[in-house]
Design a protein around this motif. Structure first.
Motif, PDB file in Angstrom:
ATOM      1  N   VAL A  18       0.652  -0.879  -0.039  1.00 15.43           N
ATOM      2  CA  VAL A  18      -0.003  -0.205  -0.081  1.00 15.43           C
ATOM      3  C   VAL A  18       1.048   1.270  -0.021  1.00 15.43           C
ATOM      4  O   VAL A  18       1.511   1.382   1.134  1.00 15.43           O
ATOM      5  CB  VAL A  18      -0.734  -0.016   1.279  1.00 15.43           C
ATOM      6  N   LEU A  19       0.970   2.016  -1.181  1.00 15.64           N
ATOM      7  CA  LEU A  19       2.069   3.006  -1.160  1.00 15.64           C
ATOM      8  C   LEU A  19       1.343   4.326  -1.166  1.00 15.64           C
ATOM      9  O   LEU A  19       0.449   4.934  -1.858  1.00 15.64           O
ATOM     10  CB  LEU A  19       2.551   2.899  -2.680  1.00 15.64           C
ATOM     11  N   ASP A  20       1.676   5.097  -0.237  1.00 15.32           N
ATOM     12  CA  ASP A  20       1.003   6.384   0.088  1.00 15.32           C
ATOM     13  C   ASP A  20       2.441   7.299   0.497  1.00 15.32           C
ATOM     14  O   ASP A  20       3.450   6.939   0.888  1.00 15.32           O
ATOM     15  CB  ASP A  20       0.180   6.308   1.749  1.00 15.32           C
ATOM     16  N   GLY A  21       2.143   8.534  -0.262  1.00 14.08           N
ATOM     17  CA  GLY A  21       3.097   9.444   0.094  1.00 14.08           C
ATOM     18  C   GLY A  21       4.637   9.209  -0.672  1.00 14.08           C
ATOM     19  O   GLY A  21       4.523   8.493  -1.719  1.00 14.08           O
ATOM     20  N   TYR A  22       5.740   9.095   0.113  1.00 13.16           N
ATOM     21  CA  TYR A  22       7.034   8.854  -0.566  1.00 13.16           C
ATOM     22  C   TYR A  22       7.391   7.373  -0.418  1.00 13.16           C
ATOM     23  O   TYR A  22       7.077   6.810   0.434  1.00 13.16           O
ATOM     24  CB  TYR A  22       8.168   9.556   0.182  1.00 13.16           C
ATOM     25  N   ALA A  23       7.726   6.938  -1.689  1.00 10.49           N
ATOM     26  CA  ALA A  23       8.276   5.688  -1.845  1.00 10.49           C
ATOM     27  C   ALA A  23       9.531   5.743  -2.765  1.00 10.49           C
ATOM     28  O   ALA A  23       9.397   5.462  -4.083  1.00 10.49           O
ATOM     29  CB  ALA A  23       7.106   4.611  -2.379  1.00 10.49           C
ATOM     30  N   LEU A  24      10.545   6.095  -2.057  1.00  9.30           N
ATOM     31  CA  LEU A  24      11.872   6.579  -2.913  1.00  9.30           C
ATOM     32  C   LEU A  24      12.848   5.563  -2.636  1.00  9.30           C
ATOM     33  O   LEU A  24      13.163   5.140  -1.265  1.00  9.30           O
ATOM     34  CB  LEU A  24      12.124   7.951  -2.634  1.00  9.30           C
ATOM     35  N   GLY A  25      14.001   5.557  -3.363  1.00 10.68           N
ATOM     36  CA  GLY A  25      15.200   4.700  -3.329  1.00 10.68           C
ATOM     37  C   GLY A  25      14.747   3.321  -2.673  1.00 10.68           C
ATOM     38  O   GLY A  25      14.140   2.632  -3.456  1.00 10.68           O
ATOM     39  N   GLY A  26      15.341   2.796  -1.622  1.00  5.51           N
ATOM     40  CA  GLY A  26      15.211   1.694  -1.072  1.00  5.51           C
ATOM     41  C   GLY A  26      13.673   1.488  -0.630  1.00  5.51           C
ATOM     42  O   GLY A  26      13.226   0.258  -0.767  1.00  5.51           O
ATOM     43  N   GLY A  27      13.035   2.431  -0.223  1.00 10.70           N
ATOM     44  CA  GLY A  27      11.490   2.379  -0.201  1.00 10.70           C
ATOM     45  C   GLY A  27      10.798   1.877  -1.441  1.00 10.70           C
ATOM     46  O   GLY A  27       9.976   0.965  -1.505  1.00 10.70           O
ATOM     47  N   ALA A  28      11.245   2.551  -2.652  1.00  6.49           N
ATOM     48  CA  ALA A  28      10.696   2.034  -4.081  1.00  6.49           C
ATOM     49  C   ALA A  28      11.144   0.679  -4.149  1.00  6.49           C
ATOM     50  O   ALA A  28      10.241  -0.194  -4.651  1.00  6.49           O
ATOM     51  CB  ALA A  28      11.101   3.069  -4.883  1.00  6.49           C
ATOM     52  N   GLU A  29      12.270   0.284  -3.915  1.00  3.88           N
ATOM     53  CA  GLU A  29      12.790  -1.037  -4.230  1.00  3.88           C
ATOM     54  C   GLU A  29      11.983  -2.062  -3.287  1.00  3.88           C
ATOM     55  O   GLU A  29      11.555  -3.215  -3.909  1.00  3.88           O
ATOM     56  CB  GLU A  29      14.113  -1.079  -3.801  1.00  3.88           C
ATOM     57  N   LEU A  30      11.616  -1.987  -2.026  1.00  3.06           N
ATOM     58  CA  LEU A  30      10.863  -2.792  -1.342  1.00  3.06           C
ATOM     59  C   LEU A  30       9.514  -3.000  -2.047  1.00  3.06           C
ATOM     60  O   LEU A  30       8.843  -3.934  -1.839  1.00  3.06           O
ATOM     61  CB  LEU A  30      10.702  -1.965   0.309  1.00  3.06           C
ATOM     62  N   ALA A  31       8.957  -1.762  -2.419  1.00  2.52           N
ATOM     63  CA  ALA A  31       7.720  -1.840  -3.072  1.00  2.52           C
ATOM     64  C   ALA A  31       7.806  -2.603  -4.238  1.00  2.52           C
ATOM     65  O   ALA A  31       6.734  -3.325  -4.640  1.00  2.52           O
ATOM     66  CB  ALA A  31       7.372  -0.420  -3.471  1.00  2.52           C
ATOM     67  N   TYR A  32       8.799  -2.449  -5.161  1.00  6.24           N
ATOM     68  CA  TYR A  32       9.132  -3.017  -6.316  1.00  6.24           C
ATOM     69  C   TYR A  32       8.898  -4.818  -6.096  1.00  6.24           C
ATOM     70  O   TYR A  32       8.497  -5.726  -6.789  1.00  6.24           O
ATOM     71  CB  TYR A  32      10.203  -2.848  -7.018  1.00  6.24           C
ATOM     72  N   ALA A  33       9.587  -5.111  -4.676  1.00  2.78           N
ATOM     73  CA  ALA A  33       9.428  -6.534  -4.439  1.00  2.78           C
ATOM     74  C   ALA A  33       8.133  -7.071  -4.016  1.00  2.78           C
ATOM     75  O   ALA A  33       7.939  -8.313  -4.175  1.00  2.78           O
ATOM     76  CB  ALA A  33      10.388  -6.694  -3.145  1.00  2.78           C
ATOM     77  N   ALA A  34       7.315  -6.445  -3.857  1.00  2.00           N
ATOM     78  CA  ALA A  34       5.886  -6.773  -3.902  1.00  2.00           C
ATOM     79  C   ALA A  34       5.113  -7.379  -5.009  1.00  2.00           C
ATOM     80  O   ALA A  34       5.742  -7.064  -6.211  1.00  2.00           O
ATOM     81  CB  ALA A  34       4.865  -5.847  -3.302  1.00  2.00           C
ATOM     82  N   ASP A  35       4.225  -8.235  -5.120  1.00  2.00           N
ATOM     83  CA  ASP A  35       3.543  -8.781  -6.127  1.00  2.00           C
ATOM     84  C   ASP A  35       2.204  -7.931  -6.703  1.00  2.00           C
ATOM     85  O   ASP A  35       1.973  -7.644  -7.886  1.00  2.00           O
ATOM     86  CB  ASP A  35       2.859 -10.050  -6.047  1.00  2.00           C
ATOM     87  N   ILE A  36       1.793  -7.139  -5.617  1.00  2.00           N
ATOM     88  CA  ILE A  36       0.618  -6.350  -6.124  1.00  2.00           C
ATOM     89  C   ILE A  36       0.767  -4.984  -5.365  1.00  2.00           C
ATOM     90  O   ILE A  36       1.305  -4.979  -4.276  1.00  2.00           O
ATOM     91  CB  ILE A  36      -0.796  -6.686  -5.664  1.00  2.00           C
ATOM     92  N   GLY A  69      -1.978   2.330  -4.598  1.00  2.00           N
ATOM     93  CA  GLY A  69      -1.460   3.785  -4.595  1.00  2.00           C
ATOM     94  C   GLY A  69      -2.487   4.640  -3.958  1.00  2.00           C
ATOM     95  O   GLY A  69      -3.629   4.335  -4.081  1.00  2.00           O
ATOM     96  N   THR A  70      -2.074   5.875  -3.552  1.00  3.31           N
ATOM     97  CA  THR A  70      -3.024   7.069  -3.248  1.00  3.31           C
ATOM     98  C   THR A  70      -2.438   8.142  -4.034  1.00  3.31           C
ATOM     99  O   THR A  70      -1.121   8.107  -4.626  1.00  3.31           O
ATOM    100  CB  THR A  70      -2.807   7.286  -1.681  1.00  3.31           C
ATOM    101  N   PRO A  71      -3.266   9.171  -4.158  1.00  3.81           N
ATOM    102  CA  PRO A  71      -3.000  10.130  -4.759  1.00  3.81           C
ATOM    103  C   PRO A  71      -1.671  11.286  -4.536  1.00  3.81           C
ATOM    104  O   PRO A  71      -1.040  11.932  -4.911  1.00  3.81           O
ATOM    105  CB  PRO A  71      -4.219  11.364  -4.609  1.00  3.81           C
ATOM    106  N   THR A  72      -1.262  11.024  -3.133  1.00  6.18           N
ATOM    107  CA  THR A  72       0.022  11.612  -2.626  1.00  6.18           C
ATOM    108  C   THR A  72       1.225  10.893  -3.235  1.00  6.18           C
ATOM    109  O   THR A  72       2.389  11.233  -2.747  1.00  6.18           O
ATOM    110  CB  THR A  72       0.107  11.622  -1.267  1.00  6.18           C
ATOM    111  N   LEU A  73       1.244   9.710  -3.755  1.00  8.68           N
ATOM    112  CA  LEU A  73       2.499   8.854  -4.121  1.00  8.68           C
ATOM    113  C   LEU A  73       3.296   9.531  -4.968  1.00  8.68           C
ATOM    114  O   LEU A  73       3.142  10.199  -5.949  1.00  8.68           O
ATOM    115  CB  LEU A  73       1.847   7.550  -4.760  1.00  8.68           C
ATOM    116  N   LYS A  74       4.687   9.549  -4.488  1.00  8.28           N
ATOM    117  CA  LYS A  74       5.712   9.753  -5.247  1.00  8.28           C
ATOM    118  C   LYS A  74       6.814   8.713  -5.131  1.00  8.28           C
ATOM    119  O   LYS A  74       7.061   8.316  -4.327  1.00  8.28           O
ATOM    120  CB  LYS A  74       6.452  11.234  -4.512  1.00  8.28           C
ATOM    121  N   ILE A  75       7.145   8.108  -6.324  1.00  6.70           N
ATOM    122  CA  ILE A  75       7.947   6.814  -6.329  1.00  6.70           C
ATOM    123  C   ILE A  75       8.942   7.012  -7.442  1.00  6.70           C
ATOM    124  O   ILE A  75       8.705   7.363  -8.491  1.00  6.70           O
ATOM    125  CB  ILE A  75       6.745   5.577  -6.733  1.00  6.70           C
TER     126      ILE A  75
END
Length: 251
Positions: free
Chosen positions: A100-118, A121-127
């Motif tokens: 569930v991606l809200d707000g910042y998902a950058l750098g290592g945070g983005a890479e953790l998100a990429y590791a998910a299967d599904i 997001g929300t309107p505030t997402l920056k990835i």
């Protein structure tokens, strides 16, 4: 259930485990304590497979790795793949992982998100992956997963030019598959999805995840091998019998 101050707050929701990255004062920057907690969680879910939902506390998923810790790491730590190994383990979990991606998902945070299967997001997402601006590369999964997720041209712009996608661009690229109104709505959508998964045959879901993640060269042999196991399972027979009986009753 973990303590409110744990770097990764865990909740047993029955159909799934909800894990909340819990460093809101640091925009959930990923540090060694969080990596250790992810390994502990993975060990539990490897032993007792269930769907995992990942989210961040305080309006952000994870704004990156903890730069104070990252600055002190040298070549041996890079080769050890501290974040890389943890995120690979998350991706390899037997049951689906939903981010569930809200707000910042950058750098290592983005890479953790990429590791998910599904990913929802929300309107505030920056990835995205601005690592080159810090003198490093995105080495915890983005350099290979992002190309598979969004295609090489967009992956190149994100990785080489530091482009950060907003929610609409992430949705258009397929990096997220659903855009909810806010974090609560995104979590509700994720939990509904986890509920649907829980009603399916766990063995079939796990087999599908293995097949989906296999390299192209492994097909169709891996599909046929997994299907052969499922064809002989009592659960397949039970579910198909129930399906046929329902169809008969509807006539």
């Amino acid at each position: 259930m973990t303590s409110a101050s744990a770097p990764l707050r865990l909740e047993d929701r029955g159909t799934h485990v909800l894990a909340t990255v819990n460093r809101p004062e640091k925009r959930n920057a990923i540090d060694q304590d969080l990596i250790d907690a992810l390994h502990e969680l993975c060990a539990e879910l490897e032993a007792s497979p269930r769907t995992l939902i990942l989210r961040g506390a305080g309006g952000d998923f994870a704004a990156g790795a903890d730069i104070a810790q990252l600055r002190e790491r040298r070549a041996p730590e890079a080769r050890a793949g501290i974040n890389t190994r943890a995120f690979m383990r998350v991706h390899a979990l037997p049951m689906p992982v939903i981010a569930v991606l809200d707000g910042y998902a950058l750098g290592g945070g983005a890479e953790l998100a990429y590791a998910a299967d599904i990913r929802f997001g929300t309107p505030t997402l920056k990835i995205g992956n601005p690592e080159t601006g810090l003198g490093i590369i995105a080495a915890a999964g983005a350099s290979w997963r992002l190309r598979e997720l969004v295609g090489e041209p967009l992956a190149a712009e994100i990785l080489l030019a530091g482009r950060v996608l907003d929610a609409d661009a992430a949705l258009a690229a397929g990096l997220i598959t659903r855009l909810a109104d806010d974090g609560d709505a995104a979590l509700e959508a994720a939990e509904r999805t986890a509920g649907r998964i829980a009603k399916l045959d766990a063995a079939a879901v796990q087999a599908t995840k293995r097949v989906l993640g296999a390299p192209r060269s492994a097909h169709p042999e891996i599909d046929l091998a997994e299907q052969a196991i499922l064809f002989d399972s009592p659960e397949k027979h039970r579910r198909m019998t129930e399906f046929l009986e329902r169809k008969q009753e509807q006539r």
